[in-house]
Design a protein around this motif. Sequence first.
Motif, short mmCIF file in Angstrom:
data_model
loop_
_atom_site.label_atom_id
_atom_site.label_comp_id
_atom_site.label_asym_id
_atom_site.label_seq_id
_atom_site.Cartn_x
_atom_site.Cartn_y
_atom_site.Cartn_z
N ALA A 162 0.84 -1.20 0.00
CA ALA A 162 0.00 0.00 0.00
C ALA A 162 0.87 1.25 0.00
O ALA A 162 0.60 2.22 -0.73
N ASP A 163 1.95 1.23 0.80
CA ASP A 163 2.86 2.38 0.85
C ASP A 163 3.57 2.57 -0.48
O ASP A 163 3.74 3.70 -0.96
N VAL A 164 4.01 1.46 -1.08
CA VAL A 164 4.70 1.53 -2.37
C VAL A 164 3.77 2.10 -3.44
O VAL A 164 4.16 2.95 -4.24
N ALA A 165 2.53 1.64 -3.46
CA ALA A 165 1.56 2.13 -4.44
C ALA A 165 1.30 3.62 -4.24
O ALA A 165 1.24 4.39 -5.21
N ALA A 166 1.16 4.05 -2.98
CA ALA A 166 0.91 5.46 -2.71
C ALA A 166 2.09 6.31 -3.15
O ALA A 166 1.92 7.38 -3.76
N ASP A 167 3.31 5.84 -2.88
CA ASP A 167 4.50 6.58 -3.29
C ASP A 167 4.60 6.64 -4.81
O ASP A 167 4.96 7.69 -5.37
N ALA A 168 4.28 5.53 -5.48
CA ALA A 168 4.35 5.51 -6.94
C ALA A 168 3.36 6.50 -7.54
O ALA A 168 3.66 7.20 -8.52
N LEU A 169 2.17 6.57 -6.96
CA LEU A 169 1.17 7.51 -7.46
C LEU A 169 1.59 8.94 -7.21
O LEU A 169 1.38 9.83 -8.04
N ASP A 170 2.20 9.21 -6.06
CA ASP A 170 2.68 10.55 -5.76
C ASP A 170 3.76 10.97 -6.74
O ASP A 170 3.81 12.12 -7.19
N ASP A 171 4.62 10.02 -7.11
CA ASP A 171 5.72 10.33 -8.03
C ASP A 171 5.27 10.48 -9.47
O ASP A 171 5.92 11.14 -10.26
N GLY A 172 4.14 9.83 -9.81
CA GLY A 172 3.65 9.91 -11.19
C GLY A 172 2.21 10.35 -11.23
O GLY A 172 1.36 9.70 -11.82
#
Length: 239
Positions: A162-172
């Motif tokens: 969940a954290d990885v997905a949230a970070d990926a969305l923030d970055d892109g």
Amino acid sequence: MAARLIDEDPELAHRHALSAARRAGRIAVVRETLAITAYAIGDFALALRELRTYRRISGSNDQLPLMVDSERGVGRPDRALETGRSVDRSTLPVSVQVGLAIAMSGARLDLGQTDAALAELEIPQLDPTRAFDYSPALFAAYAEVLGDLGRGREAELWRTRADVAADALDDGAADDVLEVEDVAIDDEDIPTAGDGPAADPAVDPAADPAVDPAADPAADPADGPAEGDGDGDDARPAS
């Protein structure tokens, strides 16, 4: 103004929505906004009534997850499940399907049906290699139910996803969907059992069922909004 204030001052946002509804109570988005602000301040009975009015005016099922969660808020998890089953999920937008799965899982938890709560979340969108705007909430909800089942290793893995997905969305943020690498966690970093009760998954406003407003005491037979509802005194937080 309601949209601008909803996160920082939900009470004031609700007053703006009430003011708009007094002036334009037959406009669907006005009643939808009033429902959302009512939910935000914990008036789940009013939220239900306004969501039903919104559905009657718009013909839309896009607030179904919020209706399910509001039924939970007034202490009716069985009715929440009935509401969620009242619409063919395949007719709903994907994001609404995911929100509905999270809300239905919460209703199962209310009833002590933890295995069924997990099954509600095991949908095709539970894909850790792709990040959509709904992925962090879905992964986090799945992690919490796994933790409630005592499956701590898996729960920690899905929390990290969940954290990885949230970070990926923030970055892109400009992309609709992102490919993400799955995560690996060392054994020593993973607890062997879940800690604490399962958290109640949050619901973004996005769907709505064909519930007959006349069949429920929380329904408003008229289009005019009200400051509250008889069921409001018994309302409890959906979390």
